[in-house]
Enzyme design. Structure first.
Site, mmCIF file in Angstrom:
data_model
loop_
_atom_site.group_PDB
_atom_site.id
_atom_site.type_symbol
_atom_site.label_atom_id
_atom_site.label_comp_id
_atom_site.label_asym_id
_atom_site.label_seq_id
_atom_site.Cartn_x
_atom_site.Cartn_y
_atom_site.Cartn_z
ATOM 1 N N SER A 146 17.273 26.939 7.726
ATOM 2 C CA SER A 146 18.320 26.669 6.755
ATOM 3 C C SER A 146 17.929 25.422 5.971
ATOM 4 O O SER A 146 17.353 24.498 6.524
ATOM 5 C CB SER A 146 19.645 26.440 7.479
ATOM 6 O OG SER A 146 20.512 25.670 6.666
ATOM 7 N N GLN B 119 15.296 64.625 -13.185
ATOM 8 C CA GLN B 119 14.419 63.473 -13.403
ATOM 9 C C GLN B 119 14.958 62.245 -12.653
ATOM 10 O O GLN B 119 14.209 61.334 -12.334
ATOM 11 C CB GLN B 119 14.316 63.198 -14.904
ATOM 12 C CG GLN B 119 13.404 62.059 -15.266
ATOM 13 C CD GLN B 119 13.046 62.096 -16.746
ATOM 14 O OE1 GLN B 119 12.326 62.982 -17.196
ATOM 15 N NE2 GLN B 119 13.564 61.168 -17.512
ATOM 16 N N ASN C 47 7.958 71.836 -15.175
ATOM 17 C CA ASN C 47 8.995 72.039 -14.160
ATOM 18 C C ASN C 47 8.405 72.333 -12.780
ATOM 19 O O ASN C 47 8.835 71.752 -11.780
ATOM 20 C CB ASN C 47 9.932 73.164 -14.590
ATOM 21 C CG ASN C 47 10.676 72.820 -15.873
ATOM 22 O OD1 ASN C 47 10.613 71.677 -16.343
ATOM 23 N ND2 ASN C 47 11.364 73.795 -16.443
ATOM 24 N N LYS D 72 18.964 25.154 12.479
ATOM 25 C CA LYS D 72 19.109 26.603 12.400
ATOM 26 C C LYS D 72 17.786 27.359 12.472
ATOM 27 O O LYS D 72 16.789 26.961 11.908
ATOM 28 C CB LYS D 72 19.800 27.002 11.079
ATOM 29 C CG LYS D 72 21.246 26.627 10.975
ATOM 30 C CD LYS D 72 22.150 27.352 11.965
ATOM 31 C CE LYS D 72 22.314 28.824 11.661
ATOM 32 N NZ LYS D 72 23.104 29.043 10.435
ATOM 33 N N SER E 289 10.442 59.000 -18.544
ATOM 34 C CA SER E 289 10.430 58.657 -17.117
ATOM 35 C C SER E 289 9.134 57.970 -16.709
ATOM 36 O O SER E 289 8.947 57.626 -15.541
ATOM 37 C CB SER E 289 10.632 59.921 -16.279
ATOM 38 O OG SER E 289 9.692 60.916 -16.649
ATOM 39 N N LYS F 289 13.837 60.609 -8.772
ATOM 40 C CA LYS F 289 12.670 59.829 -8.341
ATOM 41 C C LYS F 289 12.991 58.425 -7.880
ATOM 42 O O LYS F 289 12.530 57.993 -6.822
ATOM 43 C CB LYS F 289 11.632 59.799 -9.464
ATOM 44 C CG LYS F 289 10.989 61.155 -9.606
ATOM 45 C CD LYS F 289 10.193 61.295 -10.879
ATOM 46 C CE LYS F 289 10.052 62.757 -11.213
ATOM 47 N NZ LYS F 289 11.356 63.410 -11.554
ATOM 48 N N TYR G 32 15.764 74.635 -13.687
ATOM 49 C CA TYR G 32 15.520 73.202 -13.868
ATOM 50 C C TYR G 32 16.507 72.611 -14.878
ATOM 51 O O TYR G 32 16.791 73.210 -15.913
ATOM 52 C CB TYR G 32 14.087 72.962 -14.358
ATOM 53 C CG TYR G 32 13.835 71.495 -14.663
ATOM 54 C CD1 TYR G 32 13.457 70.618 -13.650
ATOM 55 C CD2 TYR G 32 14.039 70.978 -15.950
ATOM 56 C CE1 TYR G 32 13.270 69.265 -13.915
ATOM 57 C CE2 TYR G 32 13.856 69.629 -16.222
ATOM 58 C CZ TYR G 32 13.474 68.775 -15.206
ATOM 59 O OH TYR G 32 13.304 67.450 -15.452
ATOM 60 N N THR H 209 30.754 47.900 27.221
ATOM 61 C CA THR H 209 31.565 48.846 26.450
ATOM 62 C C THR H 209 32.612 47.986 25.766
ATOM 63 O O THR H 209 33.053 46.974 26.346
ATOM 64 C CB THR H 209 32.246 49.919 27.338
ATOM 65 O OG1 THR H 209 33.101 49.259 28.255
ATOM 66 C CG2 THR H 209 31.222 50.752 28.110
ATOM 67 N N HIS H 210 32.970 48.337 24.557
ATOM 68 C CA HIS H 210 33.893 47.515 23.744
ATOM 69 C C HIS H 210 33.365 46.089 23.586
ATOM 70 O O HIS H 210 34.134 45.161 23.407
ATOM 71 C CB HIS H 210 35.295 47.476 24.356
ATOM 72 C CG HIS H 210 35.813 48.821 24.764
ATOM 73 N ND1 HIS H 210 36.587 49.607 23.945
ATOM 74 C CD2 HIS H 210 35.633 49.541 25.911
ATOM 75 C CE1 HIS H 210 36.882 50.730 24.573
ATOM 76 N NE2 HIS H 210 36.310 50.728 25.760
ATOM 77 N N GLU I 77 18.626 41.009 10.202
ATOM 78 C CA GLU I 77 19.785 40.992 9.289
ATOM 79 C C GLU I 77 19.500 41.790 8.023
ATOM 80 O O GLU I 77 20.345 42.548 7.536
ATOM 81 C CB GLU I 77 20.122 39.548 8.891
ATOM 82 C CG GLU I 77 20.798 38.753 9.981
ATOM 83 C CD GLU I 77 20.989 37.309 9.542
ATOM 84 O OE1 GLU I 77 22.071 36.992 9.047
ATOM 85 O OE2 GLU I 77 20.048 36.503 9.679
ATOM 86 N N ASN J 9 17.287 31.390 11.818
ATOM 87 C CA ASN J 9 18.069 32.589 11.511
ATOM 88 C C ASN J 9 17.268 33.882 11.694
ATOM 89 O O ASN J 9 16.113 33.947 11.275
ATOM 90 C CB ASN J 9 18.578 32.516 10.072
ATOM 91 C CG ASN J 9 19.473 31.315 9.848
ATOM 92 O OD1 ASN J 9 20.206 30.913 10.755
ATOM 93 N ND2 ASN J 9 19.410 30.732 8.666
HETATM 94 N N1 ARG Z 1 9.953 64.098 -16.275
HETATM 95 C C1 ARG Z 1 10.494 65.347 -15.865
HETATM 96 C C2 ARG Z 1 11.138 65.212 -14.483
HETATM 97 O O1 ARG Z 1 10.911 64.247 -13.853
HETATM 98 C C3 ARG Z 1 9.407 66.381 -15.803
HETATM 99 C C4 ARG Z 1 9.863 67.752 -16.065
HETATM 100 C C5 ARG Z 1 10.437 67.862 -17.406
HETATM 101 N N2 ARG Z 1 10.573 69.208 -17.847
HETATM 102 C C6 ARG Z 1 11.176 69.487 -19.000
HETATM 103 N N3 ARG Z 1 11.197 70.697 -19.381
HETATM 104 N N4 ARG Z 1 11.740 68.543 -19.715
HETATM 105 O O2 ARG Z 1 11.879 66.045 -14.026
#
Ligand code: ARG
Length: 467
Positions: A281, A326, A114, A287, A27, A329, A321, A159-160, A294, A289
């Protein structure tokens, strides 16, 4: 131990991780964004470990100095992130051990990735919530100010999407502001549940070391340690809550965007947006825009997507956990960035809106927007409401045929439909008379709009004081 097995957990493994699996499970490419919070959490953890006698003061100082140096390396772009080291936590810990030797390996005492990752995300979310809150406040401030300036500016209310009754532009802006006020409360409410500390939960059950979680929580500015270790490492409901806040906020911003887009069109012609918020444009030279609103409208979709992703990520996960987490994120980071950018766009753009007052006024005059006022006038003179409705309906039909607004008809013309109508009718048929008559809390009368703007400003100040 083979060279290629992971140095943090390779002890029980007899063959190296498959290269694809290493890449698939890593990660670090995205969670390196948590480096600052990871170091902040580690410094607090080491400080607490020394306080309870698990680390010596020398060990603590070596760890803190090492981590501070690493922070500098990361900020200067000199840090070498390694995918085989999997994530931000192990990259930083390995670098610490490179720098300070065996003491670096003691940092992880009484802790697990964790509780570490759960802590990092909460610290990150808290920081981001504070930045987002400042942008939201800036937007609300600007909106209230514009509303006050435009308290007397008359436009059609719809309205509408059909002309209904005249309102003031200030009143319309304060409607937007109310939506944002509720979003603001939701954000601060979410912050309360973000600001709880998982650290000390360790892998899932707590730790055998004599840790003091209150010390760590105080050092990190958390309101309290999380109550249950299993829950602390596992739930990401705070992230779901944030994306839910973000989805509702973006839903509101998309409604405002839609109106801005409509209003800048030649057909409405209610407002002008300064050129710096628009683009041209490549093929149609005439134009201009309204790209910014938007895009905000468009970005709403991806934030809804992140909410759905996080809800589904958490669904059916057994305690405690799981690696699934993971995946929290990337949606969260993108939701945070999108909300920040959209709020910045709006906070910059709203005070720069140029109302085209004559055009708004004309539009309100054209749509028989004072028809309800005529009905109310007849009722005040003793006509039953249903009969009044009928009389006004006939007057409007006549106006459509003769291309005349109610206020443009002569008294004789109006009297064809009811002899109860007298000269004083013209006071209620003007747009000014119509808005001024809605003179109660929450109504569109200019004086009420000014009072509402004052109350909004006070409510905003009180919220800022509370957070
Ligand atoms: N990269 C992991 C996460 O984002 C960190 C925790 C991983 N823990 C494990 N026991 N593999 O959740």
């Amino acid at each position: 131990m083979s060279q290629a097995t992971n140095q943090s957990w390779g002890g029980r493994f007899s063959e190296p991780t498959d290269a694809f699996v290493a890449r698939f499970t890593a990660s670090v490419n995205f969670d390196q964004r948590l480096a600052r919070q990871d170091i902040q959490g580690s410094i607090a953890h080491a400080t607490m470990l020394a306080r309870v006698g698990v680390l010596t003061e020398e060990e603590r100082d070596a760890i803190i100095n090492g981590l501070t140096d690493i922070q500098g390396e990361i900020e200067r772009g000199e840090f070498n992130w390694s995918v085989p080291l999997e994530d931000v936590h192990m990259n930083i810990e390995a670098r610490l051990t490179d720098k300070i030797g065996i003491t670096g390996k003691k940092l992880h005492t009484g802790r697990s990735r964790n509780d570490q990752v759960a802590t990092d995300i909460r610290l990150f979310m808290r920081d981001e919530i504070d930045v987002i809150e400042a942008e939201l406040t800036r937007l609300r401030d600007g909106m209230i100010e514009l509303a006050e300036r435009e308290a007397d500016t008359i436009m059609p209310g719809f309205t509408h999407l059909q002309t209904a009754q005249p309102v003031t532009f200030g009143h319309h802006l304060l409607a937007w502001q109310e939506m944002l006020a509720r979003d603001h409360e939701r954000l601060l409410d979410c912050r309360k549940r973000v600001n709880v500390m998982p650290l000390g939960a360790a892998a899932l059950a707590g730790t055998t070391y004599p840790i003091d979680r209150h010390v760590t929580a105080d050092l990190l500015g958390f309101d309290r340690p999380a109550e249950n270790s299993l829950d602390a490492v596992s739930d990401r409901d705070f992230a779901i809550e944030f994306t839910s806040f973000a989805s509702i906020l973006l839903m509101h911003l998309s409604r405002m965007s839609e109106e801005l887009v409509l209003w800048t069109s030649a057909q409405f012609n209610f407002i002008d947006l300064p050129d710096r918020f628009c683009t041209g444009s490549s093929i149609m030279p005439q134009k201009k825009n309204p790209d910014v609103p938007e895009l905000v409208r468009g970005k709403t979709g991806r934030v809804y997507g992140h909410l759905m992703a996080l809800l589904t990520l958490m669904k059916s996960q057994p305690l405690a956990y799981n690696k699934d987490n993971q995946e929290d994120k990337e949606p969260l980071f993108d939701a945070v960035d999108t909300v920040r950018d959209c709020l910045k766009a709006f906070a910059d753009m709203v005070p720069a809106i140029v109302p085209k007052k004559e055009s708004m006024y004309e539009a309100a005059r054209r749509g028989f927007s004072t028809a309800t006022d005529l009905a109310d006038y007849l009722v005040r003179k003793g006509v039953a409401f249903r009969d009044a409705h009928e009389i006004v309906g006939l007057s409007v039909a006549y106006g459509l045929k003769t291309k005349k607004d109610l206020s443009e008809m002569t008294l004789e013309e109006l009297q064809q439909f009811s002899d109860t109508i007298e000269q004083d009718v013209f006071e209620v048929l003007t747009l000014e008379g119509s808005v001024a008559a809605r003179n109660h809390i929450g109504g569109t009368a200019p004086d009420q709009v000014r009072a509402a703007a004052n109350r909004a400003r006070e409510a905003l100040a009180a919220l800022k004081g509370a957070s």
